[in-house]
Design a protein around this motif. Structure first.
Motif, PDB file in Angstrom:
ATOM      1  N   ALA A 102       0.721  -1.295   0.318  1.00  0.00           N
ATOM      2  CA  ALA A 102       0.108  -0.142   0.041  1.00  0.00           C
ATOM      3  C   ALA A 102       0.741   1.100   0.051  1.00  0.00           C
ATOM      4  O   ALA A 102       0.368   2.234  -0.762  1.00  0.00           O
ATOM      5  CB  ALA A 102      -1.020  -0.092   1.260  1.00  0.00           C
TER       6      ALA A 102
ATOM      7  N   ARG B 243       1.929   1.526  -3.691  1.00  0.00           N
ATOM      8  CA  ARG B 243       0.614   2.173  -4.373  1.00  0.00           C
ATOM      9  C   ARG B 243      -0.616   1.755  -3.736  1.00  0.00           C
ATOM     10  O   ARG B 243      -0.669   0.537  -3.260  1.00  0.00           O
ATOM     11  CB  ARG B 243       0.619   1.414  -5.889  1.00  0.00           C
ATOM     12  CG  ARG B 243      -0.590   1.752  -6.606  1.00  0.00           C
ATOM     13  CD  ARG B 243      -0.650   0.926  -8.091  1.00  0.00           C
ATOM     14  NE  ARG B 243       0.387   1.697  -8.869  1.00  0.00           N
ATOM     15  CZ  ARG B 243       0.533   1.001 -10.189  1.00  0.00           C
ATOM     16  NH1 ARG B 243       0.196   0.189 -10.535  1.00  0.00           N
ATOM     17  NH2 ARG B 243       1.682   1.816 -10.725  1.00  0.00           N
ATOM     18  N   PRO B 244      -1.414   2.616  -3.571  1.00  0.00           N
ATOM     19  CA  PRO B 244      -2.625   2.481  -2.674  1.00  0.00           C
ATOM     20  C   PRO B 244      -3.474   1.331  -3.442  1.00  0.00           C
ATOM     21  O   PRO B 244      -3.387   0.867  -4.655  1.00  0.00           O
ATOM     22  CB  PRO B 244      -3.653   3.700  -2.946  1.00  0.00           C
ATOM     23  CG  PRO B 244      -2.459   4.698  -2.835  1.00  0.00           C
ATOM     24  CD  PRO B 244      -1.525   4.230  -3.897  1.00  0.00           C
TER      25      PRO B 244
ATOM     26  N   ASN C  75      -4.270  -5.051  -8.052  1.00  0.00           N
ATOM     27  CA  ASN C  75      -4.645  -4.975  -6.588  1.00  0.00           C
ATOM     28  C   ASN C  75      -5.271  -6.114  -5.987  1.00  0.00           C
ATOM     29  O   ASN C  75      -5.187  -6.324  -5.084  1.00  0.00           O
ATOM     30  CB  ASN C  75      -5.563  -3.694  -6.462  1.00  0.00           C
ATOM     31  CG  ASN C  75      -4.772  -2.362  -6.635  1.00  0.00           C
ATOM     32  OD1 ASN C  75      -3.687  -2.317  -6.249  1.00  0.00           O
ATOM     33  ND2 ASN C  75      -5.455  -1.410  -7.447  1.00  0.00           N
TER      34      ASN C  75
ATOM     35  N   SER D 109     -10.307  -0.612   5.463  1.00  0.00           N
ATOM     36  CA  SER D 109     -10.860  -1.053   4.033  1.00  0.00           C
ATOM     37  C   SER D 109     -12.387  -0.529   4.201  1.00  0.00           C
ATOM     38  O   SER D 109     -12.683  -1.119   3.048  1.00  0.00           O
ATOM     39  CB  SER D 109     -10.743  -2.418   4.018  1.00  0.00           C
ATOM     40  OG  SER D 109      -9.463  -2.941   4.176  1.00  0.00           O
TER      41      SER D 109
ATOM     42  N   ASP E  13     -13.542   2.480   3.274  1.00  0.00           N
ATOM     43  CA  ASP E  13     -13.801   3.114   2.243  1.00  0.00           C
ATOM     44  C   ASP E  13     -13.164   2.358   0.833  1.00  0.00           C
ATOM     45  O   ASP E  13     -12.855   2.989  -0.326  1.00  0.00           O
ATOM     46  CB  ASP E  13     -12.905   4.364   2.366  1.00  0.00           C
ATOM     47  CG  ASP E  13     -11.457   4.400   2.561  1.00  0.00           C
ATOM     48  OD1 ASP E  13     -10.863   2.936   2.551  1.00  0.00           O
ATOM     49  OD2 ASP E  13     -10.659   5.264   2.636  1.00  0.00           O
TER      50      ASP E  13
ATOM     51  N   ARG F 244     -10.508   0.878   0.247  1.00  0.00           N
ATOM     52  CA  ARG F 244      -9.331   1.497  -0.326  1.00  0.00           C
ATOM     53  C   ARG F 244      -8.021   1.553   0.899  1.00  0.00           C
ATOM     54  O   ARG F 244      -8.572   1.762   1.965  1.00  0.00           O
ATOM     55  CB  ARG F 244      -9.168   2.723  -0.929  1.00  0.00           C
ATOM     56  CG  ARG F 244      -7.817   3.471  -1.483  1.00  0.00           C
ATOM     57  CD  ARG F 244      -8.187   4.781  -1.928  1.00  0.00           C
ATOM     58  NE  ARG F 244      -6.861   5.505  -2.629  1.00  0.00           N
ATOM     59  CZ  ARG F 244      -6.122   6.338  -1.840  1.00  0.00           C
ATOM     60  NH1 ARG F 244      -6.452   6.460  -0.608  1.00  0.00           N
ATOM     61  NH2 ARG F 244      -5.192   6.784  -2.478  1.00  0.00           N
ATOM     62  N   LEU F 245      -6.947   1.006   0.758  1.00  0.00           N
ATOM     63  CA  LEU F 245      -5.863   0.885   1.760  1.00  0.00           C
ATOM     64  C   LEU F 245      -4.765   2.016   1.056  1.00  0.00           C
ATOM     65  O   LEU F 245      -4.211   1.676   0.079  1.00  0.00           O
ATOM     66  CB  LEU F 245      -5.051  -0.647   1.621  1.00  0.00           C
ATOM     67  CG  LEU F 245      -4.255  -0.530   3.040  1.00  0.00           C
ATOM     68  CD1 LEU F 245      -5.016  -0.680   4.292  1.00  0.00           C
ATOM     69  CD2 LEU F 245      -3.706  -2.315   2.908  1.00  0.00           C
ATOM     70  N   SER F 246      -4.757   2.990   1.783  1.00  0.00           N
ATOM     71  CA  SER F 246      -3.927   4.014   1.489  1.00  0.00           C
ATOM     72  C   SER F 246      -2.522   3.930   1.932  1.00  0.00           C
ATOM     73  O   SER F 246      -2.044   3.034   2.770  1.00  0.00           O
ATOM     74  CB  SER F 246      -4.429   5.362   2.134  1.00  0.00           C
ATOM     75  OG  SER F 246      -4.265   5.648   3.757  1.00  0.00           O
ATOM     76  N   ARG F 247      -1.723   4.964   1.274  1.00  0.00           N
ATOM     77  CA  ARG F 247      -0.047   4.879   1.813  1.00  0.00           C
ATOM     78  C   ARG F 247       0.038   5.141   3.239  1.00  0.00           C
ATOM     79  O   ARG F 247       0.932   4.312   3.845  1.00  0.00           O
ATOM     80  CB  ARG F 247       0.502   5.726   0.739  1.00  0.00           C
ATOM     81  CG  ARG F 247       0.757   5.689  -0.486  1.00  0.00           C
ATOM     82  CD  ARG F 247       1.784   6.522  -1.119  1.00  0.00           C
ATOM     83  NE  ARG F 247       2.332   6.153  -2.746  1.00  0.00           N
ATOM     84  CZ  ARG F 247       1.397   6.372  -3.691  1.00  0.00           C
ATOM     85  NH1 ARG F 247       0.312   7.195  -3.672  1.00  0.00           N
ATOM     86  NH2 ARG F 247       1.886   5.907  -4.825  1.00  0.00           N
TER      87      ARG F 247
ATOM     88  N   GLU G 284      -1.922   4.466   5.741  1.00  0.00           N
ATOM     89  CA  GLU G 284      -2.499   3.353   6.484  1.00  0.00           C
ATOM     90  C   GLU G 284      -1.523   2.263   6.354  1.00  0.00           C
ATOM     91  O   GLU G 284      -1.164   1.442   7.135  1.00  0.00           O
ATOM     92  CB  GLU G 284      -4.004   2.928   6.083  1.00  0.00           C
ATOM     93  CG  GLU G 284      -4.987   3.844   6.346  1.00  0.00           C
ATOM     94  CD  GLU G 284      -6.119   3.583   5.366  1.00  0.00           C
ATOM     95  OE1 GLU G 284      -7.308   4.100   5.987  1.00  0.00           O
ATOM     96  OE2 GLU G 284      -6.257   2.972   4.558  1.00  0.00           O
TER      97      GLU G 284
END
Length: 317
Positions: free
Chosen positions: A89, A92-93, A237, A289, A291, A293-296, A298
């Motif tokens: 993550a 790349r998210p 992903n 998760s 949203d 999406r697993l962000s940078r 996080e």
């Protein structure tokens, strides 16, 4: 010592090449079979990258070394979430599918909870994961496989209504060769890394439990790490996260189940802290998760948590 460092480097090369071919071959086969990358990530890729854990646990169970067997599985699952998912993550998210949030991650949480329950049956019972417990774990694994097959069937129906995406010109046989060859590279590379790293660690006189939770766990998870990293770089992903969640489910329901059937596993109470951490970070993965999406950021928090956990293990001894 120098030879062990050279072998460690060779292992890294093998898993890097193997991971690239597994992702490429698995993605191509997913399209040819008209199923999603997620299904392939949860099954073929997850099972293949868990081969080192299976090999280590079968040998450990035969030798009745419960510390290595249990430490390897719990440590690998912690490593998968905090390092494999976290670092991927950061790079790349990661997009999270709704089914992963609602079904696969909760199933991996149930797997972690089952270890805590089976290892703590009560004061009057020994802390032992018995052969019967192993059968129960394998039953859960059968339910997981049935779910994946049902998901694959739905994916095929969806693909029938869509125009097939353009595929890289790779034949089915070549795709299979890529996957098999890649998994062999991952398995041998992971084994070389574990062997060399363990020899290095023994020079410093650390315990089997610490080796199982750290060096062996991290070493056998290198295939997952390499595969998810390559998948993230290539924008696959579903394979990146599916590999992590699928491997965690495989590790407990299948590998730990097989290990307990070979020989009942003595469960040290001190391992409760590690299992509780696994449960906590699985819950946090669910929250992160929400949203889809697993962000940078996080991912960075996960990675930092692993550094802190490793420091705790070294301090605990």
């Amino acid at each position: 010592m120098l030879l062990n460092f050279l072998l460690f480097a060779l292992g890294l090369v093998l898993v890097s090449i193997g991971a690239d071919k597994v992702v490429e071959g698995a993605s191509a086969i997913a399209k040819k079979l008209r199923v999603s990358d997620l299904v392939i990530g949860l099954t073929i890729v997850a099972f293949g990258t868990s081969a080192p854990e299976l090999a280590v646990n079968v040998v450990s169970s035969i030798k009745k070394n419960s510390d290595i067997a249990l430490g390897n599985i719990i440590g690998s699952n912690i490593f998968n979430i905090l390092v494999v998912a976290g670092f991927s993550a950061m790079l790349r998210p990661i997009a999270v599918k709704h089914s992963t949030l609602k079904k696969e991650i909760p199933l991996s949480l149930i797997a972690a909870l089952s270890v805590l329950a089976l290892g703590n049956k009560g004061r009057d019972l020994p802390s032992l994961i018995t052969r019967g417990d192993g059968v129960v774990l394998l039953c859960f694994f059968a339910i997981f496989i049935a779910y994946v097959f049902e998901m694959a069937k739905k994916d095929r129906e969806i693909f029938e209504e869509m125009e097939m995406a353009k595929l890289k010109n790779i034949s089915t046989w070549l795709s299979v060769i890529y996957i098999i060859g890649g998994l062999i590279g991952l398995s041998f590379g992971g084994r070389i890394i574990v062997s060399s790293a363990t020899q290095i660690a023994k020079v410093f006189g650390v315990s089997d439990k610490l080796i199982g939770l750290t060096i062996v766990a991290a070493g056998t998870s290198i295939p997952e790490f390499a595969t998810s990293l390559v998948a993230a770089i290539k924008g696959k992903n579903e394979i990146a996260l599916g590999n992590v969640v699928g491997s965690n489910i495989f590790n407990i329901f299948f590998i730990l189940g097989i290990s307990a059937i070979i020989n009942p596993l003595n469960y040290p109470i001190v391992l409760n802290a590690d299992v509780l951490l696994l449960i906590a970070i699985t819950v946090i993965l669910t929250l992160f998760s929400k949203d889809l999406r697993l962000s940078r950021i996080e991912g960075a928090l996960f990675f930092a948590a692993y550094i802190g956990y490793t420091a705790y293990l070294i301090f605990r001894g």
